[in-house]
Every structure is written in structure tokens, then in C-alpha cells.
Design an enzyme around this catalytic site. Structure first.
Site, PDB file in Angstrom:
ATOM      1  N   ASP A 188     -14.060   6.805   5.430  1.00  0.00           N
ATOM      2  CA  ASP A 188     -12.709   6.289   5.648  1.00  0.00           C
ATOM      3  C   ASP A 188     -11.888   6.487   4.362  1.00  0.00           C
ATOM      4  OD1 ASP A 188     -10.399   4.770   5.987  1.00  0.00           O
ATOM      5  OD2 ASP A 188     -11.411   3.136   7.039  1.00  0.00           O
ATOM      6  N   ASN A 190       0.830  -1.212   0.000  1.00  0.00           N
ATOM      7  CA  ASN A 190       0.000   0.000   0.000  1.00  0.00           C
ATOM      8  C   ASN A 190       0.860   1.256   0.000  1.00  0.00           C
ATOM      9  OD1 ASN A 190      -2.394  -1.540   0.322  1.00  0.00           O
ATOM     10  ND2 ASN A 190      -1.985  -1.688   2.511  1.00  0.00           N
ATOM     11  N   LYS A 220      -0.456   3.598   4.765  1.00  0.00           N
ATOM     12  CA  LYS A 220      -0.459   3.271   3.331  1.00  0.00           C
ATOM     13  C   LYS A 220       0.374   4.332   2.595  1.00  0.00           C
ATOM     14  CE  LYS A 220      -4.738   1.047   4.482  1.00  0.00           C
ATOM     15  NZ  LYS A 220      -4.283  -0.321   4.691  1.00  0.00           N
ATOM     16  N   HIS A 245     -14.613  -1.945   5.249  1.00  0.00           N
ATOM     17  CA  HIS A 245     -13.500  -2.741   5.782  1.00  0.00           C
ATOM     18  C   HIS A 245     -13.863  -3.443   7.106  1.00  0.00           C
ATOM     19  CE1 HIS A 245      -9.377  -3.179   7.609  1.00  0.00           C
ATOM     20  NE2 HIS A 245      -9.145  -3.580   6.368  1.00  0.00           N
ATOM     21  N   SER A 278     -11.195  -0.875  -0.524  1.00  0.00           N
ATOM     22  CA  SER A 278      -9.927  -1.592  -0.536  1.00  0.00           C
ATOM     23  C   SER A 278      -9.943  -2.877  -1.363  1.00  0.00           C
ATOM     24  CB  SER A 278      -9.502  -1.920   0.889  1.00  0.00           C
ATOM     25  OG  SER A 278     -10.507  -2.647   1.542  1.00  0.00           O
ATOM     26  N   GLU A 312     -16.303   3.874   2.810  1.00  0.00           N
ATOM     27  CA  GLU A 312     -14.925   4.227   2.454  1.00  0.00           C
ATOM     28  C   GLU A 312     -15.013   5.172   1.271  1.00  0.00           C
ATOM     29  OE1 GLU A 312     -12.526   0.599   1.932  1.00  0.00           O
ATOM     30  OE2 GLU A 312     -13.669  -0.258   3.575  1.00  0.00           O
ATOM     31  N   HIS A 346      -7.374   4.580   1.701  1.00  0.00           N
ATOM     32  CA  HIS A 346      -6.696   4.347   0.419  1.00  0.00           C
ATOM     33  C   HIS A 346      -6.662   5.588  -0.466  1.00  0.00           C
ATOM     34  CE1 HIS A 346      -6.270   0.071   1.231  1.00  0.00           C
ATOM     35  NE2 HIS A 346      -7.429   0.213   1.855  1.00  0.00           N
TER      36      HIS A 346
HETATM   37  N1  PMP Z   1      -9.580   1.228   6.924  1.00  0.00           N
HETATM   38  C1  PMP Z   1      -9.399   0.668   5.712  1.00  0.00           C
HETATM   39  C2  PMP Z   1     -10.327   1.018   4.609  1.00  0.00           C
HETATM   40  C3  PMP Z   1      -8.315  -0.207   5.504  1.00  0.00           C
HETATM   41  O1  PMP Z   1      -8.136  -0.759   4.302  1.00  0.00           O
HETATM   42  C4  PMP Z   1      -7.456  -0.498   6.587  1.00  0.00           C
HETATM   43  C5  PMP Z   1      -6.232  -1.392   6.467  1.00  0.00           C
HETATM   44  N2  PMP Z   1      -6.148  -2.259   5.481  1.00  0.00           N
HETATM   45  C6  PMP Z   1      -7.709   0.074   7.818  1.00  0.00           C
HETATM   46  C7  PMP Z   1      -8.760   0.942   7.957  1.00  0.00           C
HETATM   47  C8  PMP Z   1      -6.834  -0.227   8.990  1.00  0.00           C
HETATM   48  O2  PMP Z   1      -5.773   0.644   9.024  1.00  0.00           O
HETATM   49  P1  PMP Z   1      -4.395   0.277   9.757  1.00  0.00           P
HETATM   50  O3  PMP Z   1      -3.690  -0.649   8.853  1.00  0.00           O
HETATM   51  O4  PMP Z   1      -3.742   1.586   9.956  1.00  0.00           O
HETATM   52  O5  PMP Z   1      -4.757  -0.385  11.053  1.00  0.00           O
END
Ligand code: PMP
Length: 388
Positions: free
Chosen positions: A209, A46, A243, A133, A183, A179, A212
Site C-alpha cells: 500500500d 495529507n 493524499k 492500516h 502512516s 505499507e 503515503h
Molecule cells: N491505506 C493507508 C495506508 C491509509 O493511510 C489510508 C487513509 N488514511 C487508506 C489506505 C485509506 O484511503 P482513503 O482515505 O482513500 O479511503
């Protein structure tokens, strides 16, 4: 029954389904990985801006940070003795960029499992996109809110729910959770339309969120909310540093009262040791740097659109509108086999399988980053064209 046998049987079942997970040795966020002495182009990380693997940037960071400020542990929560200046400086800097208050969290996972439970009660309804997520789902489960999922990006269905529950006297607040860039499919929510829906329903608060999208979208890299000019209209604008920002941690951009509320009610913030202050100092360094990386963001956008066309040319659907490009193959075993074949050809691409993605949608997930060049994509799609 032998307890270990019980757990081993469950693992064996996963292996049979091609869904067994295990750590792989010697991987990193470097652009070129080494496996058994062979170079592999990293299309699984990422590190979208290539900053985690940027040695010169790392060196510049250490050069300007005196040893006495290189704190490797906060030794307690920020509410006890752990509130180092690095945290407040980063919050101040981000707050100036975003134009509202900012609060930091140890990780995006902490952020998503902590905010929703803190903000909701039994008179709250959470309406979440079907594909949010796992960390958001865990946050919803830990909360005392009622909750419903709307079909992925289906704002018609969301509107129907909003109209129904806007009139429900048992519900005082409706938190719509999505989001911005998703993801798994790499597609995105229509933030402008969501903001319009919010304006039409007084009970609605928006939770977006940008994990990404931070660093990748917007003129200054502040995410899709900047790109679509809705920065000040999303009540809970969250994201992660793990990321594109090449660091660790999560953040929320919100009203100051919400920030104070979270400091008082959010359990993962109150009851966990704050992250190492040196990480916040590094995040701040990267946050400053990434705002000027428009050319890199443009390169990534061009490359992404080339990759979507590559997937479509294989006769497959490509939902992506971003640097996350799925090649949806169906069965887990097929995705595993094609990923292996690509790895043999020098492309480190990983398969995603159920339960991470819905049944029968196992896929390769190509994560593009700023170091990838178009010729890498040309060769990769040529292999896929031969095999699929
Ligand atoms: N939100 C989303 C949309 C994610 O894809 C991720 C991690 N893959 C997270 C939160 C979690 O973030 P972190 O890796 O900082 O714990």
C-alpha cells in the site's frame, strides 16, 4: 436499561481516557487555516504536494473541462451504466506510467477492504505487518484466509513464517501485506528485501500500500516502488488519491488477469456506485501534473530530514524516514496538551492516541507538505524544546 445511556456511558469512558473523537469546524486542506480569526499553519493534512489547496491548478482544471464532461454522479456501479470515459482514460494513463494494468476504486478504504477478500480463500495465508492500516485489517477480517501478523518491519520473523508455510500443503498462496511508508511512524518497508524474499518462496505474492508514497517518492512520483526500482515485482501495488494527489479514490497496479478477476469478484467494486466521474477527470489532471514535480519532492525530502533531526535533538526516538514525523510522547493526555499548546502558537498539529496507535505511544503527528519552509520547523522545535 435505557439504550441511549448504554452508548453514552461508553462515550464518557472514552472522554475519561482522553480518547474521545469529534469533528472540528471550519477545517480544510488549505496551508493556512483560520481558527477564531487566527492563522494556523496546517501540519495535519495529507496534501503533501500542496495540490489540494492550489487554486490556480483547480482553475486550470475547470478551464479545460467542458461543462458536459463535469459529471457529478456516476449514478451506478461501473458494471451497470456508470463506466464513464473519465475512468477508462485515467486507467489508461496510469497504466502507461506504471507499465501494467490499473483498476480504480472509490476510495483507499474500499480498495483495502475489497481486494484481499476477493483474492483469498481458505488455502490462502495472509502475512501482514503488525502496523498496517485499519482498512487492511478490515479487509483481512472480511476474507476467508488464515492470517498472521509479523512484527513491524521484522523481515527475519517474516522469513521464518515463509519457510514454515512454504512447506505446508494446506496453504497454496501466501500474500505478504505491507505499507511502503507507514502512516503512524512515517518509517518504511524494505521493498527490495521483500522482493528478494518473494523470489525465494514460490507461494508468495506481494501486496504493498503506497497511500503515503504516491506523488512523494520516485523520480516521477510513482511511489517507493519506483524509487527502489521494483515497480514490476509487486503483484498488488495499491495506493490512494486522497493524499498527495489531492483527489479521492484508490487504485491497483497488477496483471491484467488480476484486474479482470477483481472486476468479477470484488464486492465493493461491484456493489457500490462509482465515484463522480469529475473526480476521476481531476485525478487524471493531477496525476499528469505531479509527475513533473521533482523539485517539490526534493524540498519535502530536505524538510523531512530537518524535522527528524529536530525530534532526535529533543532526546526522542524518531522512526520516520519520510514526511510523516511522529513526536512520541506516551500518554494520550500529554499528547493532547502539547498539541493544544502548539495550536495556540499557530501550528495545526494533531495528537494521535490509542487505539489509533499502540498503548503508551500517543504522539503528535507532524505531516509536512510542500508549502512548509524550514523556518516554520525551526520555530516549532524551539517551542517543543522549551516544553518537553
Ligand atoms: N491505506 C493507508 C495506508 C491509509 O493511510 C489510508 C487513509 N488514511 C487508506 C489506505 C485509506 O484511503 P482513503 O482515505 O482513500 O479511503
Amino acid at each position: 436499561m435505557n439504550h441511549i445511556d448504554h452508548f453514552q456511558e461508553k462515550l464518557d469512558a472514552l472522554k475519561l481516557q482522553g480518547q474521545y473523537r469529534q469533528f472540528k469546524a471550519n477545517l480544510s486542506s488549505e496551508f493556512i487555516l483560520q481558527r477564531e480569526g487566527k492563522p494556523l499553519i496546517n501540519l495535519a493534512s495529507n496534501d503533501y504536494l500542496g495540490l489540494a489547496g492550489n487554486l490556480a491548478l483547480r482553475e486550470a482544471f475547470f478551464d479545460q473541462l467542458p461543462n458536459e464532461q463535469r459529471h457529478l454522479s456516476a449514478s451506478s456501479s461501473r458494471l451497470l451504466t456508470g463506466n464513464y470515459p473519465a475512468f477508462e482514460q485515467l486507467e489508461r494513463e496510469m497504466s502507461q506510467a506504471f507499465g501494467r494494468s490499473v483498476l480504480l476504486f472509490n476510495s483507499g478504504y474500499h480498495m483495502n477492504i475489497g481486494i484481499l477478500p476477493a483474492l483469498s480463500d481458505s488455502k490462502t495465508l495472509i502475512l501482514a505487518d503488525k502496523l498496517v492500516h485499519a482498512s487492511i485489517i478490515d479487509g483481512i477480517r472480511l476474507s476467508s484466509a488464515k492470517y498472521l501478523r509479523y512484527r513491524h518491519n521484522d523481515l527475519v520473523q517474516l522469513k521464518q513464517f515463509l519457510e514454515k508455510y512454504q512447506e505446508d500443503h494446506e496453504i497454496e498462496r501466501i500474500i505478504v501485506v505491507t505499507e511502503s511508508i507507514f502512516s503512524m511512524d512515517g518509517d518504511e518497508a524494505d521493498l527490495k528485501a521483500l522482493v528478494t524474499l518473494k523470489a525465494q518462496h514460490s507461494k508468495v505474492l506481494l501486496y504493498v500500500d503506497e497511500a503515503h508514497a504516491i506523488g512523494v517518492r520516485g523520480e516521477r512520483g510513482l511511489g517507493c516502488a519506483e524509487q527502489y526500482d521494483v515497480l514490476d515485482q509487486i503483484d498488488f501495488l495499491v495506493g490512494t488519491f486522497g493524499k498527495a494527489l489531492a483527489s479521492i479514490g484508490g487504485y491497483i497496479v497488477c496483471h491484467e488477469t488480476i484486474r479482470n478477476y477483481l472486476i468479477n469478484f470484488m464486492r465493493p467494486l461491484i456493489f457500490s456506485t462509482a465515484q463522480p466521474p469529475i473526480s476521476a477527470a481531476w485525478t487524471q489532471f493531477v496525476f499528469q501534473h505531479m509527475q513533473s514535480l521533482s523539485a517539490e519532492r526534493t524540498h519535502l525530502a530536505h524538510l523531512s530530514s530537518y524535522a527528524w533531526q529536530g525530534v532526535q535533538a529533543l532526546g526522542l526516538d524518531c522512526p520516520s524516514t519520510s514526511q510523516i514525523v511522529p513526536v512520541i510522547l506516551g500518554e494520550a493526555k500529554r499528547a493532547n496538551a502539547v498539541a493544544e499548546m502548539l495550536q495556540d502558537q499557530g501550528y495545526y498539529v494533531l495528537p494521535l492516541r490509542p487505539p489509533t496507535v499502540p498503548q503508551n505511544t500517543a504522539r503528535l503527528r507532524i505531516c509536512l507538505n510542500q508549502n512548509v519552509q524550514q523556518q516554520h520547523m525551526v520555530a516549532l522545535f524551539e517551542y517543543l524544546r522549551q516544553w518537553l
